[in-house]
Design a protein around this motif. Structure first.
Motif, PDB file in Angstrom:
ATOM      1  N   TYR A  97       0.835  -1.198   0.000  1.00  0.00           N
ATOM      2  CA  TYR A  97       0.000   0.000   0.000  1.00  0.00           C
ATOM      3  C   TYR A  97       0.870   1.249   0.000  1.00  0.00           C
ATOM      4  O   TYR A  97       2.048   1.212   0.362  1.00  0.00           O
ATOM      5  CB  TYR A  97      -0.915   0.014   1.224  1.00  0.00           C
ATOM      6  CG  TYR A  97      -2.209  -0.767   1.038  1.00  0.00           C
ATOM      7  CD1 TYR A  97      -2.226  -1.988   0.374  1.00  0.00           C
ATOM      8  CD2 TYR A  97      -3.409  -0.287   1.536  1.00  0.00           C
ATOM      9  CE1 TYR A  97      -3.409  -2.709   0.204  1.00  0.00           C
ATOM     10  CE2 TYR A  97      -4.599  -0.986   1.379  1.00  0.00           C
ATOM     11  CZ  TYR A  97      -4.587  -2.193   0.702  1.00  0.00           C
ATOM     12  OH  TYR A  97      -5.748  -2.883   0.535  1.00  0.00           O
ATOM     13  N   HIS A  98       0.288   2.371  -0.395  1.00  0.00           N
ATOM     14  CA  HIS A  98       1.018   3.640  -0.415  1.00  0.00           C
ATOM     15  C   HIS A  98       1.307   4.156   0.998  1.00  0.00           C
ATOM     16  O   HIS A  98       2.328   4.803   1.226  1.00  0.00           O
ATOM     17  CB  HIS A  98       0.217   4.709  -1.178  1.00  0.00           C
ATOM     18  CG  HIS A  98       0.193   4.499  -2.651  1.00  0.00           C
ATOM     19  ND1 HIS A  98      -0.735   3.692  -3.274  1.00  0.00           N
ATOM     20  CD2 HIS A  98       0.992   4.992  -3.638  1.00  0.00           C
ATOM     21  CE1 HIS A  98      -0.516   3.695  -4.578  1.00  0.00           C
ATOM     22  NE2 HIS A  98       0.517   4.482  -4.833  1.00  0.00           N
ATOM     23  N   GLY A  99       0.377   3.903   1.907  1.00  0.00           N
ATOM     24  CA  GLY A  99       0.563   4.391   3.270  1.00  0.00           C
ATOM     25  C   GLY A  99      -0.748   4.400   4.027  1.00  0.00           C
ATOM     26  O   GLY A  99      -1.699   3.697   3.662  1.00  0.00           O
ATOM     27  N   SER A 124       4.830  12.306  -3.752  1.00  0.00           N
ATOM     28  CA  SER A 124       6.150  11.946  -3.231  1.00  0.00           C
ATOM     29  C   SER A 124       6.333  12.316  -1.759  1.00  0.00           C
ATOM     30  O   SER A 124       7.364  11.994  -1.166  1.00  0.00           O
ATOM     31  CB  SER A 124       7.236  12.645  -4.060  1.00  0.00           C
ATOM     32  OG  SER A 124       7.080  14.058  -3.989  1.00  0.00           O
ATOM     33  N   CYS A 125       5.361  12.983  -1.174  1.00  0.00           N
ATOM     34  CA  CYS A 125       5.509  13.450   0.205  1.00  0.00           C
ATOM     35  C   CYS A 125       5.366  12.291   1.192  1.00  0.00           C
ATOM     36  O   CYS A 125       4.565  11.378   0.996  1.00  0.00           O
ATOM     37  CB  CYS A 125       4.473  14.524   0.497  1.00  0.00           C
ATOM     38  SG  CYS A 125       4.907  15.527   1.930  1.00  0.00           S
ATOM     39  N   GLU A 126       6.143  12.328   2.270  1.00  0.00           N
ATOM     40  CA  GLU A 126       6.144  11.242   3.243  1.00  0.00           C
ATOM     41  C   GLU A 126       5.206  11.493   4.417  1.00  0.00           C
ATOM     42  O   GLU A 126       4.775  10.562   5.078  1.00  0.00           O
ATOM     43  CB  GLU A 126       7.567  11.010   3.758  1.00  0.00           C
ATOM     44  CG  GLU A 126       8.511  10.490   2.692  1.00  0.00           C
ATOM     45  CD  GLU A 126       9.895  10.236   3.240  1.00  0.00           C
ATOM     46  OE1 GLU A 126      10.267   9.063   3.368  1.00  0.00           O
ATOM     47  OE2 GLU A 126      10.604  11.212   3.538  1.00  0.00           O
ATOM     48  N   LEU A 127       4.925  12.758   4.698  1.00  0.00           N
ATOM     49  CA  LEU A 127       4.018  13.095   5.794  1.00  0.00           C
ATOM     50  C   LEU A 127       3.165  14.289   5.394  1.00  0.00           C
ATOM     51  O   LEU A 127       3.692  15.336   5.030  1.00  0.00           O
ATOM     52  CB  LEU A 127       4.799  13.414   7.073  1.00  0.00           C
ATOM     53  CG  LEU A 127       3.969  13.867   8.284  1.00  0.00           C
ATOM     54  CD1 LEU A 127       3.036  12.756   8.740  1.00  0.00           C
ATOM     55  CD2 LEU A 127       4.866  14.304   9.436  1.00  0.00           C
ATOM     56  N   SER A 173       3.440   7.891   4.600  1.00  0.00           N
ATOM     57  CA  SER A 173       3.860   6.887   3.633  1.00  0.00           C
ATOM     58  C   SER A 173       4.300   5.608   4.340  1.00  0.00           C
ATOM     59  O   SER A 173       4.645   5.616   5.526  1.00  0.00           O
ATOM     60  CB  SER A 173       5.012   7.419   2.776  1.00  0.00           C
ATOM     61  OG  SER A 173       6.200   7.510   3.550  1.00  0.00           O
ATOM     62  N   THR A 174       4.314   4.503   3.584  1.00  0.00           N
ATOM     63  CA  THR A 174       4.714   3.216   4.158  1.00  0.00           C
ATOM     64  C   THR A 174       6.143   3.259   4.694  1.00  0.00           C
ATOM     65  O   THR A 174       6.421   2.746   5.780  1.00  0.00           O
ATOM     66  CB  THR A 174       4.585   2.097   3.107  1.00  0.00           C
ATOM     67  OG1 THR A 174       3.212   1.980   2.717  1.00  0.00           O
ATOM     68  CG2 THR A 174       5.065   0.754   3.664  1.00  0.00           C
ATOM     69  N   GLU A 175       7.053   3.881   3.943  1.00  0.00           N
ATOM     70  CA  GLU A 175       8.445   3.966   4.392  1.00  0.00           C
ATOM     71  C   GLU A 175       8.564   4.781   5.667  1.00  0.00           C
ATOM     72  O   GLU A 175       9.359   4.452   6.552  1.00  0.00           O
ATOM     73  CB  GLU A 175       9.329   4.574   3.288  1.00  0.00           C
ATOM     74  CG  GLU A 175       9.582   3.641   2.124  1.00  0.00           C
ATOM     75  CD  GLU A 175      10.187   2.308   2.563  1.00  0.00           C
ATOM     76  OE1 GLU A 175      11.194   2.338   3.297  1.00  0.00           O
ATOM     77  OE2 GLU A 175       9.651   1.256   2.181  1.00  0.00           O
ATOM     78  N   MET A 176       7.752   5.837   5.772  1.00  0.00           N
ATOM     79  CA  MET A 176       7.799   6.656   6.979  1.00  0.00           C
ATOM     80  C   MET A 176       7.194   5.913   8.165  1.00  0.00           C
ATOM     81  O   MET A 176       7.641   6.092   9.309  1.00  0.00           O
ATOM     82  CB  MET A 176       7.083   7.986   6.739  1.00  0.00           C
ATOM     83  CG  MET A 176       7.145   8.970   7.909  1.00  0.00           C
ATOM     84  SD  MET A 176       8.819   9.295   8.536  1.00  0.00           S
ATOM     85  CE  MET A 176       9.648   9.873   7.073  1.00  0.00           C
ATOM     86  N   ILE A 177       6.180   5.069   7.923  1.00  0.00           N
ATOM     87  CA  ILE A 177       5.592   4.275   9.005  1.00  0.00           C
ATOM     88  C   ILE A 177       6.658   3.422   9.683  1.00  0.00           C
ATOM     89  O   ILE A 177       6.677   3.257  10.912  1.00  0.00           O
ATOM     90  CB  ILE A 177       4.463   3.364   8.462  1.00  0.00           C
ATOM     91  CG1 ILE A 177       3.248   4.197   8.066  1.00  0.00           C
ATOM     92  CG2 ILE A 177       4.045   2.321   9.501  1.00  0.00           C
ATOM     93  CD1 ILE A 177       2.507   4.813   9.209  1.00  0.00           C
ATOM     94  N   LYS A 178       7.575   2.871   8.889  1.00  0.00           N
ATOM     95  CA  LYS A 178       8.648   2.026   9.435  1.00  0.00           C
ATOM     96  C   LYS A 178       9.542   2.802  10.399  1.00  0.00           C
ATOM     97  O   LYS A 178      10.159   2.220  11.290  1.00  0.00           O
ATOM     98  CB  LYS A 178       9.493   1.452   8.295  1.00  0.00           C
ATOM     99  CG  LYS A 178       8.743   0.526   7.365  1.00  0.00           C
ATOM    100  CD  LYS A 178       9.624   0.097   6.194  1.00  0.00           C
ATOM    101  CE  LYS A 178       8.864  -0.761   5.201  1.00  0.00           C
ATOM    102  NZ  LYS A 178       9.704  -1.122   4.032  1.00  0.00           N
ATOM    103  N   LYS A 179       9.608   4.112  10.213  1.00  0.00           N
ATOM    104  CA  LYS A 179      10.441   4.954  11.081  1.00  0.00           C
ATOM    105  C   LYS A 179       9.667   5.458  12.301  1.00  0.00           C
ATOM    106  O   LYS A 179      10.142   5.365  13.431  1.00  0.00           O
ATOM    107  CB  LYS A 179      10.985   6.146  10.287  1.00  0.00           C
ATOM    108  CG  LYS A 179      11.860   5.752   9.113  1.00  0.00           C
ATOM    109  CD  LYS A 179      12.260   6.964   8.283  1.00  0.00           C
ATOM    110  CE  LYS A 179      13.056   6.566   7.048  1.00  0.00           C
ATOM    111  NZ  LYS A 179      13.394   7.729   6.196  1.00  0.00           N
TER     112      LYS A 179
END
Length: 355
Positions: A97-99, A124-127, A173-179
């Protein structure tokens, strides 16, 4: 990305919800259905944060009628923990998923604004923060003051400039969720800590304007102005306690060394300042590193801290002597005045560049 399917999980942490939760789900269902040629695929995740059996029928309805996934806490752990529970479930089941979009269950966020954040997340924004307009007339006084105060403090202490620091409507975003799942905080302070972490990691933050809604003067909120504000500002509170104890230790040694060296040589004020600061700074470094900021790289923080301490020590000594010589204040009073100003400057530098 116009024709690409946007896959998003909507996360709603909920404690003792009313019918507004069901109304939000109904509005989301109807709004998504009305979207012509909609390319949005949504998973609904609700966290029952220890609401109790009297609210079970609402969660059952959400599950049965709106196909929501219900995650349960046996007791109330707090909003931060509820979000992390949902984030963990998301990462285990929806990595393609995108986020996610987080929203509150008390009616403050509309379906239209949630959809707006979903479309922003496809970029492209993460938050993305859904920001309310605090210039509108229907905002409760305590909410208005609380947000403006928090916004100013966060900007001063962290250099983070956002319009709405306390918004619960966020697209991540999914990548930001991991952080952000690793960020500390169990209750309302978690959302603030998330912003600070994103700011420290130079994460791109985008803001979108949303409708400003306060129902019944925000009586439905579970935010405790005293306890939750302490949690939100706890790093600064710990810094103040560390600084005050270090300050008292510094002033105490300064006064003692001053008495022992006064009249012996001309630079007795600077000498007393340096010796007292060497003693108090080592205590302050240990407290800040291990308790206030919890720094991990001892060598790096040690060198940076003492570089800052050396500069502040010299500034303190020079300006204390200047004020003493050109004002009616005595040596100790002059030092207290200068060190009060340096206290805030030191916090800002330590928070942003050292720990």
């Amino acid at each position: 990305m116009e024709n690409e399917e946007i896959k998003v999980a909507i996360i709603i942490p909920s404690l003792e919800p009313g019918n507004r939760l069901i109304q939000l789900l109904e509005n989301l269902h109807e709004t998504l259905k009305k979207q012509e040629n909609s390319n949005i695929l949504v998973a609904l995740i609700i966290v029952d944060d220890g609401s109790g059996s009297e609210y079970l029928h609402l969660f059952n309805k959400a599950q049965e009628k709106y196909n929501c996934i219900i995650l349960k806490h046996a007791v109330n752990f707090g909003k931060g923990r509820a979000l992390k529970t949902a984030f963990n479930y998301y990462l285990l089941n929806y990595l393609d998923y995108h986020g996610v979009v987080t929203a509150d269950s008390d009616g403050q966020h509309t379906a239209q604004d949630i959809i707006k954040c979903i479309y922003k997340l496809s970029g492209s924004c993460e938050l993305i923060l859904g920001c309310r307009d605090f210039n509108s007339k229907n905002i409760p006084f305590k909410s208005l003051i609380g947000n403006r105060l928090t916004r100013s403090i966060v900007y001063f202490l962290c250099g983070l400039k956002v319009k709405d620091t306390q918004t619960g409507l966020r697209a991540i975003s999914t990548e930001m969720i991991k952080k952000v799942i690793l960020v500390s905080g169990e209750r309302f302070e978690y959302e603030m800590n998330m912003l600070i972490e994103c700011n420290n990691s130079k994460t791109k933050i985008e803001e979108v304007s949303i409708e400003t809604i306060y129902l019944d003067k925000n009586k439905g909120t579970h935010f405790n102005p005293l306890l939750d504000s302490i949690r939100i500002y706890k790093t600064f509170v710990k810094y103040i306690l560390s600084a005050v104890s270090s300050f008292l230790l510094d002033i105490g040694f300064f006064a003692v060394i001053l008495c022992l060296t006064k009249g012996i040589f001309a630079s007795y004020i600077l000498f007393s300042t340096i010796l007292a600061r060497i003693i108090s700074s080592f205590y302050n470094y240990l407290v800040n590193k291990n308790i206030v900021f919890s720094g991990k790289n001892q060598k790096s923080t040690f060198l940076k801290y003492y570089s800052l301490a050396a500069v502040i020590m010299l500034v303190s000594g020079v300006f204390t002597a200047l004020i003493f010589n050109f004002s009616f204040l005595n040596e100790v009073s002059s030092k207290i005045l200068i060190d009060t100003v340096l206290f805030l400057l030191s916090y800002y530098i330590q928070k942003r560049f050292i720990f």
